[in-house]
Design a protein around this motif. Structure first.
Motif: not given
Length: 144
Positions: A10, A15, A19, A23, A27, A32-34, A37
């Motif tokens: 990543l 990223r 981040q 990420t 999880e 979540d990924s958003e 970030q």
């Protein structure tokens, strides 16, 4: 692919260090990924490109806060502090410091330092090692 490899992948694919760590490791804790970030964005470059604590390290510390919870808040704090201290001890044993500018050998917070980092491609050449090591240490501590 293990967590360290996923984290480095990543990082190498756009990223920033914090981040990538948030990420992959966030999880299982509902991050979540958003959101990872967004939370990780200001941590890069040693916290807002100040050259202070490495973003991969600060992100790992946040994950330890999520992972090392306990019903008793005093016990949760004791466990979290001990986990952070152990993480930093292990990272420093490998790299001598957790400070971004010292890890890079150039101060990302200065115009000259940033120019050196960019010219020498330090983010791409040395940071993957720090990201991978942070992920490996975090994996080990989460297994305890």
């Amino acid at each position: 692919m293990d967590n360290a490899a996923r984290t480095v992948d990543l990082f190498l694919n756009g990223r920033i260090c914090s981040q990538a760590v948030l990420t992959v490791f966030g999880e299982p804790y509902g991050l979540d990924s958003e959101l990872a970030q967004k939370l990780g964005r200001p941590l890069g470059g040693g916290m807002g490109r100040l050259g202070r604590t490495c973003g991969a390290v600060t992100a790992a510390i946040l994950i330890l806060g999520l992972a090392k919870d306990h019903a008793d808040k005093n016990e949760a704090k004791r466990i979290a502090f001990a986990s952070v201290q152990e993480f930093v001890r292990r990272f420093e044993a490998l790299h001598g410091t957790v400070e971004c500018k010292n890890l890079l050998g150039a101060d990302v917070s200065t115009k000259e330092g940033l120019k050196q980092i960019q010219e020498e491609k330090l983010f791409a050449t040395v940071c993957p090692n720090f990201v991978g090591d942070a992920a490996n240490i975090l994996d080990e501590l989460l297994a305890i």
